[in-house]
Scaffold this motif. Structure first.
Motif, PDB file in Angstrom:
ATOM      1  N   LEU A   1      62.384 -39.562  -2.675  1.00  0.00           N
ATOM      2  CA  LEU A   1      62.217 -41.006  -2.488  1.00  0.00           C
ATOM      3  C   LEU A   1      63.566 -41.722  -2.545  1.00  0.00           C
ATOM      4  CD1 LEU A   1      60.132 -43.334  -2.215  1.00  0.00           C
ATOM      5  CD2 LEU A   1      60.096 -43.462  -4.702  1.00  0.00           C
ATOM      6  N   ARG A   2      64.371 -41.294  -3.482  1.00  0.00           N
ATOM      7  CA  ARG A   2      65.692 -41.903  -3.661  1.00  0.00           C
ATOM      8  C   ARG A   2      66.514 -41.791  -2.372  1.00  0.00           C
ATOM      9  NH1 ARG A   2      68.049 -41.969  -8.881  1.00  0.00           N
ATOM     10  NH2 ARG A   2      67.049 -40.024  -9.447  1.00  0.00           N
TER      11      ARG A   2
ATOM     12  N   ASP B   1      56.259 -30.300 -10.832  1.00  0.00           N
ATOM     13  CA  ASP B   1      57.388 -29.952  -9.968  1.00  0.00           C
ATOM     14  C   ASP B   1      57.322 -30.741  -8.668  1.00  0.00           C
ATOM     15  OD1 ASP B   1      58.352 -28.213 -11.822  1.00  0.00           O
ATOM     16  OD2 ASP B   1      57.453 -26.429 -10.924  1.00  0.00           O
TER      17      ASP B   1
ATOM     18  N   ILE C   1      58.256 -34.397  -9.223  1.00  0.00           N
ATOM     19  CA  ILE C   1      59.700 -34.576  -9.392  1.00  0.00           C
ATOM     20  C   ILE C   1      60.413 -34.481  -8.050  1.00  0.00           C
ATOM     21  CG2 ILE C   1      61.775 -33.506 -10.358  1.00  0.00           C
ATOM     22  CD1 ILE C   1      60.144 -32.868 -12.867  1.00  0.00           C
TER      23      ILE C   1
ATOM     24  N   LEU D   1      59.834 -37.638  -6.065  1.00  0.00           N
ATOM     25  CA  LEU D   1      60.616 -38.766  -6.578  1.00  0.00           C
ATOM     26  C   LEU D   1      62.081 -38.644  -6.171  1.00  0.00           C
ATOM     27  CD1 LEU D   1      59.083 -39.294 -10.134  1.00  0.00           C
ATOM     28  CD2 LEU D   1      58.948 -40.819  -8.175  1.00  0.00           C
ATOM     29  N   SER D   2      62.611 -37.425  -6.298  1.00  0.00           N
ATOM     30  CA  SER D   2      64.007 -37.227  -5.906  1.00  0.00           C
ATOM     31  C   SER D   2      64.177 -37.558  -4.429  1.00  0.00           C
ATOM     32  CB  SER D   2      64.413 -35.767  -6.136  1.00  0.00           C
ATOM     33  OG  SER D   2      64.144 -35.405  -7.462  1.00  0.00           O
TER      34      SER D   2
END
Lengths: 275, 275
Positions: free
Chosen positions: B124-125, B115, B118, B121-122
Motif C-alpha cells: 500500500l505504501r 503475513d 503485512i 500494507l507494505s
DNA sequence: TTATTATTGGAATATATTTTCTAAATTAAG
DNA sequence: CTTAATTTAGAAAATATATTCCAATAATAA
C-alpha cells in the motif's frame, strides 16, 4: 570515545575490542555476550558473582566502553530485551506520540497507519493462543445459528463476518439494532446457537449486557475484545484478545479484521471436515 | 493466600480480582496489564509517576496479591520478559509449525493471514500516490454530504467510514440498500455532494452503475478499487488503488481498512484547517 | 448526621545497589 | 631482578531504591 547506544553496536564493540582488553575485562566481555539477559536484569553484585569478578570490575568494564557507569550500559541490554519481546505496543506508542505534532500531510498519516497496522499484525501473532482459536472455531462450527453482535466501530467487523459466514452456508444473524430492535433480534437465540460478540473499550453496554444474558441462558458465547479486564472476556466461554493500535487518536481495525478473516477460513475448514 | 509465580497466573489474578480492588489498586492493575514492560524494568518511583500513583501504593498493590513487597512481584514480570525474549519464542513457533501441522490448523491460517496483511500494507505504501490521496481528501472536504457506496465484502469499509465521518461531524449517507432502496437512497445526491464508492472485482453492478450516473450528473466521484481495469477507476475523478492479498481464497481487507482510516484522519485535519 | 473503617498520600526510614578510592597484586620494560 | 605502569580486589562512601509508618482523606454503616 562514544558509547554504543544499541545492543547490536555494543555487541560489535565488545567483539572487536576483545583482544585489547585486560584479563578481567575480557572475562566480563565473554560473560556479557553469553548472558545478555543477566546483564539486563541482574544487579552488579549478582553479575559479579556469577562471572566470578569483583563488582568494581563491572564498573570499570562499562567505563572502558565509554559509559558513565554500569547502569548506563545496562540500559542498552534492557532495551534489547524489550525490543526483542512481544512488545510492539511500545514502538507504536512512540510512533503515535512523535507523529501527532509533525506534518499532517495525508501521506505521512498513511505511513503512520501502515506502520501501526504492521505492528498490530505482528503483535497479533504473539498474543493469540492457538488453543483459544481452536475452541472458538469449534463452538462456531457446532452452532446451529451464529448470532453476531457489535456496535460502533466494531460493527464493520460483524458486518464482514455476516457476509463471509453466509458464503460458507453458515446460518447467521447480524444483530444490527436496525429499527431499534436490538433486543428483539437477540431474543430469537436458543439452545444450540452461539453468540459472537465484538467490542472494545469503552465497551458498548448493549453488547455487554447481551453477552451476560446469553451466557445466563446457557448459550455459548465467544468474543473478540481487548485485554483480560474486558467485561466480554469475563463473561465469555472463550475470548480472543486483540491489541489494536491507536495512531492519531484513531484506532486501527487491521488486526481485528485479520482475526475475523482467520476465523472464517478456519471455520470453513472445520465445516468441510465435519460434512 | 499464595502469590502467583508466573506471569500468566498473575495476569489471571489481576483480572479476576479486579472488581474487588480499591480505586487506586484498580488503577495500578490496569497500568500493569497495559505496561508489563514497565512493571518489569522500571523502578517503583518511575512506575508510580507514570501510573500517576504514590510509590507506596505499588507496594500495597504487591502485598494485596500475596507478595512480600514490590520487588518480589517484579520478578514475575521480569521472568516473563526473559521467556518471551530472543530465540525461545522462535523455537516454539517453528516447533509448533512442524509437529502440529494437521491438528491445529487454524493457527497456521492465522499466520498466513498475518503475513498476507503485512505484505498488503507494505505494498500500500508503494502504490498509493500522495497526490491522489490529497485530491481525494480535498474532494471529500469540499462536499456538503458524502455518499458512501459499497456492497458485499467492501460494505464493512463503507460502514466504518460512515461511523468515522459521523464522528468528524461530516455529514454522510451510507447507501446500504436497506429495504431494497439502493437507488432511492442515491437519488438524493445533488450538486455540492460527493460520492465515495468502494468495490473490487468482480465489481458490484449496482455500485458501478451508480458511479457512472453520478459522474454523469457532474457530481464528483472518488473511489477505492483495484487496478486500472476497474470500471470504478475509469469513471471516477480520483481512484485510490489497493492491491489486497489473497490467502486461502479469501481476500484480506487490512490494506483497504488502513486506507479508509487514513482518509478519515486526513479529512479530519483538512476540516480542522478550513474551519 | 456521626462513628467506624478502609484507603490514601507523602515524609521518614531502612535496605540495596552502585560507584569511588586505595593498597596490593600483576604485568611489562629496562 | 628491579622499577614503573597497569590492573585488580575489596572495603568504604555515595547514591538510588524499596519499604514503613502515620496523619489525612474518603468511604461506609449506624
Amino acid at each position: 570515545m562514544t558509547a554504543p547506544r544499541t545492543y547490536e553496536a555494543l555487541r560489535d564493540e565488545l567483539a572487536s575490542r576483545h583482544d585489547e582488553l585486560s584479563k578481567r575485562l575480557k572475562q566480563i566481555a565473554e560473560y556479557a555476550l553469553d548472558n545478555p539477559n543477566d546483564m539486563a536484569l541482574e544487579t552488579v553484585s549478582a553479575i559479579a558473582e556469577r562471572a566470578a569478578v569483583q563488582p568494581s570490575s563491572l564498573i570499570r568494564f562499562a567505563k572502558a566502553f565509554g559509559y558513565t557507569g554500569f547502569s548506563e550500559m545496562q540500559k542498552v541490554f534492557r532495551s534489547h530485551l524489550v525490543e526483542n519481546g512481544s512488545n510492539y505496543k511500545e514502538r507504536i506508542r512512540s510512533l503515535g506520540r512523535d507523529s501527532v505534532h509533525q506534518s499532517n500531510a495525508s501521506s505521512i498519516v498513511l505511513d503512520d497507519f501502515i506502520d501501526g497496522g504492521i505492528a498490530a499484525l505482528s503483535n497479533l501473532r504473539d498474543v493469540i493462543s492457538p488453543e483459544r482459536l481452536e475452541q472458538t472455531v469449534d463452538i462456531l462450527a457446532k452452532a446451529d445459528v451464529v448470532y453476531l453482535s457489535a456496535q460502533r466501530r466494531s460493527f464493520p467487523i460483524a458486518s464482514y463476518l455476516a457476509y463471509a459466514l453466509a458464503h460458507l452456508d453458515k446460518r447467521c444473524v447480524l444483530i444490527d439494532g436496525n429499527g431499534g430492535m436490538f433486543l428483539e433480534q437477540a431474543r430469537s437465540m436458543r439452545k444450540g446457537d452461539a453468540l459472537l460478540a465484538i467490542s472494545f473499550k469503552s465497551y458498548a453496554s448493549d453488547v455487554v449486557q447481551l453477552v451476560k444474558e446469553t451466557r445466563g441462558k446457557g448459550i455459548p458465547v465467544v468474543s473478540i475484545s481487548d485485554g483480560v479486564l474486558s467485561p466480554l472476556a469475563q463473561h465469555s466461554d472463550v475470548c480472543l484478545e486483540v491489541e489494536e493500535v491507536e495512531v492519531h487518536a484513531f484506532r486501527s481495525l487491521s488486526a481485528t479484521m485479520t482475526l475475523a478473516l482467520t476465523l472464517v477460513v478456519a471455520l470453513g475448514h472445520a465445516l468441510d471436515q465435519s460434512s
